[in-house]
Enzyme design. Structure first.
Site, PDB file in Angstrom:
ATOM      1  N   ASP A 148       0.762  -1.245   0.000  1.00  0.00           N
ATOM      2  CA  ASP A 148       0.000   0.000   0.000  1.00  0.00           C
ATOM      3  C   ASP A 148       0.796   1.300   0.000  1.00  0.00           C
ATOM      4  O   ASP A 148       0.644   2.107  -0.913  1.00  0.00           O
ATOM      5  CB  ASP A 148      -0.979   0.006   1.181  1.00  0.00           C
ATOM      6  CG  ASP A 148      -1.955   1.166   1.121  1.00  0.00           C
ATOM      7  OD1 ASP A 148      -2.285   1.578   0.003  1.00  0.00           O
ATOM      8  OD2 ASP A 148      -2.359   1.656   2.171  1.00  0.00           O
ATOM      9  N   CYS A 203     -16.299  -6.236 -16.927  1.00  0.00           N
ATOM     10  CA  CYS A 203     -17.331  -5.311 -16.445  1.00  0.00           C
ATOM     11  C   CYS A 203     -18.521  -5.247 -17.407  1.00  0.00           C
ATOM     12  O   CYS A 203     -19.648  -4.967 -16.983  1.00  0.00           O
ATOM     13  CB  CYS A 203     -16.770  -3.902 -16.262  1.00  0.00           C
ATOM     14  SG  CYS A 203     -15.677  -3.747 -14.834  1.00  0.00           S
ATOM     15  N   CYS A 206     -22.173  -3.067 -17.430  1.00  0.00           N
ATOM     16  CA  CYS A 206     -22.572  -2.669 -16.075  1.00  0.00           C
ATOM     17  C   CYS A 206     -21.935  -1.329 -15.687  1.00  0.00           C
ATOM     18  O   CYS A 206     -20.760  -1.088 -15.953  1.00  0.00           O
ATOM     19  CB  CYS A 206     -22.138  -3.753 -15.080  1.00  0.00           C
ATOM     20  SG  CYS A 206     -22.483  -3.335 -13.367  1.00  0.00           S
ATOM     21  N   CYS A 209     -21.409   0.752 -10.209  1.00  0.00           N
ATOM     22  CA  CYS A 209     -20.513   1.484  -9.295  1.00  0.00           C
ATOM     23  C   CYS A 209     -20.496   2.978  -9.604  1.00  0.00           C
ATOM     24  O   CYS A 209     -20.455   3.810  -8.682  1.00  0.00           O
ATOM     25  CB  CYS A 209     -19.097   0.910  -9.376  1.00  0.00           C
ATOM     26  SG  CYS A 209     -18.401   0.922 -11.039  1.00  0.00           S
ATOM     27  N   CYS A 213     -22.236   5.917  -6.673  1.00  0.00           N
ATOM     28  CA  CYS A 213     -21.319   6.749  -5.879  1.00  0.00           C
ATOM     29  C   CYS A 213     -22.059   7.967  -5.305  1.00  0.00           C
ATOM     30  O   CYS A 213     -22.591   8.786  -6.053  1.00  0.00           O
ATOM     31  CB  CYS A 213     -20.136   7.207  -6.740  1.00  0.00           C
ATOM     32  SG  CYS A 213     -19.074   8.342  -5.841  1.00  0.00           S
ATOM     33  N   CYS A 229     -14.147  11.745  -3.578  1.00  0.00           N
ATOM     34  CA  CYS A 229     -14.346  10.404  -3.009  1.00  0.00           C
ATOM     35  C   CYS A 229     -14.384  10.489  -1.476  1.00  0.00           C
ATOM     36  O   CYS A 229     -13.511  11.099  -0.856  1.00  0.00           O
ATOM     37  CB  CYS A 229     -13.226   9.479  -3.478  1.00  0.00           C
ATOM     38  SG  CYS A 229     -13.278   7.856  -2.705  1.00  0.00           S
ATOM     39  N   CYS A 256     -15.283   4.577   2.450  1.00  0.00           N
ATOM     40  CA  CYS A 256     -16.565   4.312   1.801  1.00  0.00           C
ATOM     41  C   CYS A 256     -16.414   3.027   1.002  1.00  0.00           C
ATOM     42  O   CYS A 256     -15.331   2.738   0.496  1.00  0.00           O
ATOM     43  CB  CYS A 256     -16.913   5.481   0.882  1.00  0.00           C
ATOM     44  SG  CYS A 256     -18.337   5.204  -0.178  1.00  0.00           S
ATOM     45  N   CYS A 259     -19.021   1.668  -3.934  1.00  0.00           N
ATOM     46  CA  CYS A 259     -18.738   1.192  -5.294  1.00  0.00           C
ATOM     47  C   CYS A 259     -18.288  -0.264  -5.304  1.00  0.00           C
ATOM     48  O   CYS A 259     -18.165  -0.878  -6.364  1.00  0.00           O
ATOM     49  CB  CYS A 259     -17.747   2.108  -6.020  1.00  0.00           C
ATOM     50  SG  CYS A 259     -16.191   2.381  -5.174  1.00  0.00           S
ATOM     51  N   CYS A 263     -21.132  -3.789  -6.616  1.00  0.00           N
ATOM     52  CA  CYS A 263     -20.533  -4.510  -7.744  1.00  0.00           C
ATOM     53  C   CYS A 263     -21.021  -5.968  -7.784  1.00  0.00           C
ATOM     54  O   CYS A 263     -20.838  -6.720  -6.820  1.00  0.00           O
ATOM     55  CB  CYS A 263     -19.009  -4.476  -7.639  1.00  0.00           C
ATOM     56  SG  CYS A 263     -18.221  -5.456  -8.928  1.00  0.00           S
TER      57      CYS A 263
END
Ligand code: B12
Ligand code: SF4
Length: 367
Positions: A148, A203, A206, A209, A213, A229, A256, A259, A263
């Site tokens: 990360d 995806c 679709c 997401c 939001c 965001c 959050c 999204c 899915c």
């Protein structure tokens, strides 16, 4: 005598098994060369200013774009993923209850950075021991482990190494695991065999997401303006939350997940087996007023070893004040509203101008 190539094949399959034993759900190997489309995507994102106040995204752009400079000599990246979703939380129900706090599912338990880094180190140690055995203690490998916080385009490498595709919500998605997982990697100079990249984007048509939001943070598929965001606003940003976004945040006080919750691929997500990710301090089902009542000492004590520490106490109160304002504007029960008003007034004389301003905004929502 096995050829050096088949040595590497054998080592790769051992690494795969060790990774599973260490609690990762999947591992893939990619070459260090980055598909330039990813670099272009990053540059465009930065140029648009979508990173907001995350200065590190800009200042460390070159390390992200040229990973060879990060670990000299490295030629491969071993990408790994670890599921984190807890089984018995009820995120959708919680999002509808304006008196309760919603925290991102990833942040309920122990800080994943610590847990994953330790596991990565164990994996690296096993590789070192194996090489030393094979070469009578003479050889080692040059490696570094990341999760990360390093300037690595983690989703790009996870995609290159076959762990999934990048969805319209910019998450890495996996056909049998959805997106509720962390990504980590081990850079190495070992010439391991490369896995095929995920060949397709699944995806289709679709756009769930993008549509769900709450703050319309997507400027289009695969384009996230982080400044809108809620994850950025509640965790990364230290600034006042823009007025026009406050009412859209609902009860989301740390990160959050909308999204991801929406899915369809997350129907296939697996629950984590890591007890360390289990919720602490009832964070999966707790009233906003209780969290707002934490003193700074309680905040520091209760968030020891938790990712929530990152926000800091001032942002914590700022975020909860917004959620309490949204409770006051909602059709919640009157006693819940009275408790919220009392809690807000109780902190109105705080030294923090930022928190005071958010408290005053929250109280104005009560009509
Ligand atoms: C900065 C950051 C954020 C920022 C910005 C998010 C973003 N989308 O960029 C904020 C604070 C908003 C954020 C939020 C979240 N984050 Co975050 N974040 C990061 C971080 C540190 C860097 C991401 C980055 O490089 N952004 C820059 C932009 C340009 O990159 P990108 O959108 O990912 O696009 C890249 C590729 O996906 C690719 N790409 C994207 N679309 C397309 C399309 C095409 C056609 C092509 C070719 C390429 C391409 O190009 C880019 C360069 O590689 C990474 C860790 C890391 N070191 O990578 C974690 C990371 C992405 N975050 C993670 C998580 C879990 C989250 C949250 C779910 C947390 C939460 N619940 O609140 C949310 C999800 C929001 C979202 N929809 O992305 C995980 C994602 C795991 C996964 N399965 O994908 C990561 C990988 C951390 C980890 N080690 O596990 N995050
Ligand atoms: S995490 Fe929430 S606010 Fe951020 S892009 Fe996803 S749905 Fe929008």
């Amino acid at each position: 005598m096995p050829s050096p190539e088949s040595d590497m094949d054998q080592l790769a399959s051992k690494i795969r098994n060790w990774a599973l034993e260490l609690g990762f759900q999947q591992m893939g190997i990619a070459a260090l060369d980055l598909d330039q489309q990813h670099v272009q995507h990053l540059d465009q994102w930065l140029e648009n200013g979508f990173h907001g106040d995350m200065g590190y995204m800009e200042t460390r752009r070159d390390l992200r774009a040229e990973p060879q400079t990060l670990v000299p000599g490295a030629t491969r990246i071993i990408s790994l993923r670890m599921d984190y979703l807890i089984g018995d939380t009820q995120p959708i129900k919680l999002l509808k209850d304006s008196s309760k706090a919603y925290l991102s599912r990833y942040a309920l338990g122990r800080d994943y950075h610590k847990l994953i880094r330790k596991r990565l180190q164990k994996l690296a140690d096993k590789i070192s021991a194996e090489i030393a055995d094979a070469h009578s203690g003479q050889a080692d490998h040059n490696y570094r482990v990341f999760v990360d916080s390093a300037p690595v385009l983690e989703r790009a490498y996870a995609n290159h190494s076959g762990l999934g595709w990048i969805g319209k919500n910019t998450m890495l998605l996996n056909r049998s695991a959805g997106s509720w997982f962390f990504i980590a990697e081990l850079f190495t100079d070992l010439p391991l065999p490369i896995d095929p990249p995920e060949p397709k984007n699944h995806c289709g048509n679709c756009s769930a997401c993008l549509d769900i939001c709450p703050t319309q943070a997507f400027t289009g598929p695969y384009q996230l303006d982080a400044r809108r965001c809620i994850s950025y606003l509640t965790i990364e940003s230290k600034a006042p939350i823009p007025l026009e976004l406050r009412s859209k945040m609902g009860n989301r006080i740390f990160g959050c997940d909308d999204c991801q919750l929406t899915c369809p691929w997350n129907r296939f997500a697996k629950h984590t087996g890591e007890s360390d990710f289990s919720p602490r301090h009832q964070l999966d089902n707790i009233e906003l007023v209780k969290l707002f009542g934490w003193t700074e000492q309680q905040f520091l004590k209760n968030t020891e070893g938790s990712p929530i520490r990152r926000a800091g106490y001032e942002s914590w109160l700022r975020n909860i004040a917004v959620a309490l304002g949204n409770l006051l504007a909602s059709d919640a029960r009157e006693p819940d509203k009275q408790q919220a008003v009392q809690a807000l007034k109780g902190k109105q004389s705080t030294d923090s101008e930022l928190v005071r301003e958010h408290i005053n905004w929250a109280l104005q929502q009560y009509s």
